[in-house]
Scaffold this motif. Structure first.
Motif, mmCIF file in Angstrom:
data_model
loop_
_atom_site.group_PDB
_atom_site.id
_atom_site.type_symbol
_atom_site.label_atom_id
_atom_site.label_comp_id
_atom_site.label_asym_id
_atom_site.label_seq_id
_atom_site.Cartn_x
_atom_site.Cartn_y
_atom_site.Cartn_z
ATOM 1 N N ALA A 197 2.670 5.350 -8.987
ATOM 2 C CA ALA A 197 2.126 5.209 -7.625
ATOM 3 C C ALA A 197 1.089 6.296 -7.363
ATOM 4 C CB ALA A 197 3.260 5.292 -6.604
ATOM 5 N N ARG A 198 1.381 7.495 -7.802
ATOM 6 C CA ARG A 198 0.480 8.610 -7.542
ATOM 7 C C ARG A 198 -0.865 8.385 -8.234
ATOM 8 N NH1 ARG A 198 0.963 14.359 -9.437
ATOM 9 N NH2 ARG A 198 -0.125 15.541 -7.814
ATOM 10 N N GLU A 199 -0.798 7.896 -9.467
ATOM 11 C CA GLU A 199 -2.041 7.615 -10.197
ATOM 12 C C GLU A 199 -2.881 6.573 -9.486
ATOM 13 O OE1 GLU A 199 -0.565 8.594 -14.676
ATOM 14 O OE2 GLU A 199 -1.567 6.653 -14.366
ATOM 15 N N ALA A 200 -2.200 5.633 -8.809
ATOM 16 C CA ALA A 200 -2.903 4.565 -8.093
ATOM 17 C C ALA A 200 -3.189 4.954 -6.637
ATOM 18 C CB ALA A 200 -2.078 3.289 -8.139
ATOM 19 N N MET A 248 14.854 14.661 -5.194
ATOM 20 C CA MET A 248 13.797 13.736 -5.617
ATOM 21 C C MET A 248 12.570 13.849 -4.721
ATOM 22 S SD MET A 248 13.893 9.586 -5.979
ATOM 23 C CE MET A 248 14.067 9.226 -4.241
ATOM 24 N N SER A 249 12.786 14.077 -3.430
ATOM 25 C CA SER A 249 11.679 14.130 -2.466
ATOM 26 C C SER A 249 10.765 15.337 -2.671
ATOM 27 C CB SER A 249 12.223 14.176 -1.032
ATOM 28 O OG SER A 249 13.036 13.063 -0.781
ATOM 29 N N THR A 250 11.165 16.275 -3.542
ATOM 30 C CA THR A 250 10.300 17.433 -3.791
ATOM 31 C C THR A 250 9.183 17.109 -4.784
ATOM 32 O OG1 THR A 250 11.626 18.311 -5.628
ATOM 33 C CG2 THR A 250 12.231 19.043 -3.412
ATOM 34 N N LEU A 251 9.225 15.921 -5.400
ATOM 35 C CA LEU A 251 8.172 15.534 -6.351
ATOM 36 C C LEU A 251 6.855 15.286 -5.613
ATOM 37 C CD1 LEU A 251 10.298 13.133 -8.589
ATOM 38 C CD2 LEU A 251 9.365 15.348 -9.265
ATOM 39 N N PRO A 252 5.726 15.507 -6.295
ATOM 40 C CA PRO A 252 4.427 15.512 -5.616
ATOM 41 C C PRO A 252 4.000 14.190 -4.967
ATOM 42 C CG PRO A 252 4.153 15.727 -7.995
ATOM 43 C CD PRO A 252 5.607 15.902 -7.708
ATOM 44 N N GLY A 253 4.468 13.051 -5.496
ATOM 45 C CA GLY A 253 4.043 11.770 -4.928
ATOM 46 C C GLY A 253 4.670 11.456 -3.576
ATOM 47 N N LYS A 311 0.830 -1.214 0.000
ATOM 48 C CA LYS A 311 0.000 0.000 0.000
ATOM 49 C C LYS A 311 0.855 1.252 0.000
ATOM 50 C CE LYS A 311 -3.911 -2.220 2.322
ATOM 51 N NZ LYS A 311 -4.661 -2.359 3.595
ATOM 52 N N ILE A 312 2.179 1.052 0.069
ATOM 53 C CA ILE A 312 3.136 2.149 0.122
ATOM 54 C C ILE A 312 4.405 1.667 -0.602
ATOM 55 C CG2 ILE A 312 4.582 3.573 1.667
ATOM 56 C CD1 ILE A 312 2.445 3.133 3.873
ATOM 57 N N ILE A 313 5.114 2.599 -1.242
ATOM 58 C CA ILE A 313 6.397 2.220 -1.864
ATOM 59 C C ILE A 313 7.510 3.154 -1.381
ATOM 60 C CG2 ILE A 313 7.682 2.003 -4.045
ATOM 61 C CD1 ILE A 313 5.062 1.209 -5.410
ATOM 62 N N ASN A 314 8.631 2.542 -1.024
ATOM 63 C CA ASN A 314 9.862 3.261 -0.706
ATOM 64 C C ASN A 314 10.643 3.365 -2.015
ATOM 65 O OD1 ASN A 314 12.706 3.336 -0.426
ATOM 66 N ND2 ASN A 314 12.690 2.411 1.596
ATOM 67 N N ARG A 344 11.149 8.994 -11.033
ATOM 68 C CA ARG A 344 10.016 9.858 -11.402
ATOM 69 C C ARG A 344 8.853 9.048 -11.945
ATOM 70 N NH1 ARG A 344 11.455 15.126 -14.926
ATOM 71 N NH2 ARG A 344 11.950 13.546 -16.484
ATOM 72 N N GLU A 345 9.197 8.054 -12.753
ATOM 73 C CA GLU A 345 8.185 7.217 -13.380
ATOM 74 C C GLU A 345 7.460 6.369 -12.322
ATOM 75 O OE1 GLU A 345 7.356 7.734 -16.255
ATOM 76 O OE2 GLU A 345 6.223 5.943 -16.828
ATOM 77 N N ILE A 346 8.206 5.798 -11.385
ATOM 78 C CA ILE A 346 7.579 5.005 -10.315
ATOM 79 C C ILE A 346 6.674 5.906 -9.470
ATOM 80 C CG2 ILE A 346 8.037 3.686 -8.186
ATOM 81 C CD1 ILE A 346 10.596 2.655 -9.577
ATOM 82 N N GLN A 347 7.173 7.088 -9.172
ATOM 83 C CA GLN A 347 6.391 8.062 -8.423
ATOM 84 C C GLN A 347 5.083 8.387 -9.143
ATOM 85 O OE1 GLN A 347 5.587 12.554 -8.083
ATOM 86 N NE2 GLN A 347 6.383 11.431 -9.816
#
Ligand code: OSB
Ligand code: MG
Length: 372
Positions: A280-283, A305-310, A258-261, A274-277
């Motif tokens: 995950a965000r879409e889901a 990287m942590s500044t991305l919205p997901g 339910k969560i991804i590191n 970015r792509e994984i983020q």
């Protein structure tokens, strides 16, 4: 973008305190730093996040060095690509070796952001001015040592505490921590130390309200994690099992987590992350940024990287001073008393690299040039 030179430097950097996971202890890091230079003399830095031995993943320092030097650098040098986002595709024919690839790819992103004069986080599409910081606390010699370590980090303001668990250091330990610290955000990382035979343990720990169990089962598994997740409410977070956007898609489809590191090295760099983020965000699967005991360059890439919205949960990126007497960047990463890291606003990774400090720690170097 066209690279003309890749420089590798191995530094040996002792940790202030050993770090123990279910697979063993680390006292000193052997870190490969990578500097990429383009045809105009622009430079960018990357850090290979592999461990000292193949216990977290198959990649480790010596083969990473060779893979970058003999295979990956020659594939990238002298090749024209539109942007850093396309560097990944130059290395496409090489299977695995994502930490080695990430060392090159992330350096190209730093180089590109610097040449454009923009902070790396913004260049990647992120827009946070600060990121929430959590800590990862290794297995200790005694429960008292663990409680004391957690006390220090809670008092310092960290937003989330992660402790490492393994058979014999799990249910009772977590219960004691919960009892001592009340309703702090708490999670356990097993680094794949359990199997489906341990399902009763995970059920019995449900009442301890952990935010998540990180990678409870095998490092290369998705299916058993789905079986476990179907029987427990505590969210499973995958770390080791997710290498690629396709892995993330499959894990989400199978409800294995339910969560991804997301770790830059494990997934192969910023483009893959970015792509994984995005997937995950879409889901509506939250992600957070993991850590690999990085020195400052890796730490700076993690912040960007942590500044991305997901990235909506506190990550494992914490202050340099928790790990090193003196970091290789200036200033070192600091965390405020309310548990946040201010994202630097200078171009690229946003921290100055301390070449003198690196020179003092260097054990070997290599320079790979494009010869045409
Ligand atoms: O599983 O997240 C992990 C360190 C080395 C290898 C694997 C892991 C870790 C950590 C430390 O948990 C995170 C950090 O503080 O860098
Ligand atoms: Mg982990």
């Amino acid at each position: 973008m066209r690279l003309t030179k890749i420089e590798l430097t191995e530094i040996n950097l002792p940790l202030i305190h050993f770090f123990e996971t279910s697979f063993g202890r680390t006292y000193e890091r052997r870190i490969i730093l990578l500097k990429a230079t383009d045809e105009y003399g622009n430079e960018g830095w990357g850090e290979c996040t592999c461990g000292e031995d193949p216990t977290y993943s198959a990649e480790w320092t010596d083969p990473c060095w060779l893979t970058i030097e003999k295979i990956l650098a020659p594939m990238v040098l002298g090749r024209d690509v539109e942007s850093a986002a396309d560097v990944w595709s130059l290395m496409d024919s090489v299977k695995g070796n994502r930490m080695s690839k990430a060392a090159i790819e992330t350096a190209c992103w730093d180089l590109e952001a610097k040449s454009l004069g923009v902070p790396l986080g913004n260049h990647l599409g992120g827009n946070r001015a600060e990121i929430e910081s959590g800590v990862s606390i290794g297995i200790q010699d005694t429960l008292e040592d663990l409680l004391e370590k957690i006390r220090v980090e809670v008092d310092a303001g960290y937003r989330r505490i992660k402790i490492k668990i393994k058979p014999g250091w799990d249910g009772e330990v977590v219960a004691k921590v919960r009892e001592e610290f009340g309703d702090i955000l708490l999670m356990g990382d097993a680094n794949s130390a359990y199997s489906l035979n341990d399902i009763e343990l995970f059920k019995s720990m449900e009442e301890l309200d952990l935010m998540m169990y990180e990678q409870p089962l095998a490092h290369d598994d998705i299916i058993d994690h789905a079986k476990l997740q179907a029987q427990i409410k505590t969210p499973i977070c995958l770390d080791e099992s997710v290498h690629s956007p396709d892995d993330a898609r499959k894990a989400i489809e199978l409800k294995a987590c339910k969560i991804i590191n997301i770790k830059l090295g494990r997934v192969g760099g910023h483009q893959q992350a970015r792509e994984i983020q995005r997937i995950a965000r879409e889901a509506e699967i939250p992600v957070w940024c993991g850590g690999m005991l990085e020195a400052g360059i890796g730490r700076a890439h993690n912040i960007a990287m942590s500044t991305l919205p997901g990235f909506v949960l506190p990550g494992d990126v914490s202050a340099s001073a928790r790990y090193w007497h003196e970091d290789i960047i200036d200033p070192g990463v600091t965390v405020s008393s309310d548990g946040v890291i201010t994202v630097p606003t200078k171009p690229g990774i946003g921290f100055d690299v301390k070449q003198g400090r690196i020179d003092d720690l260097t054990v070997r170097r290599a320079e790979i040039l494009h010869d045409n």
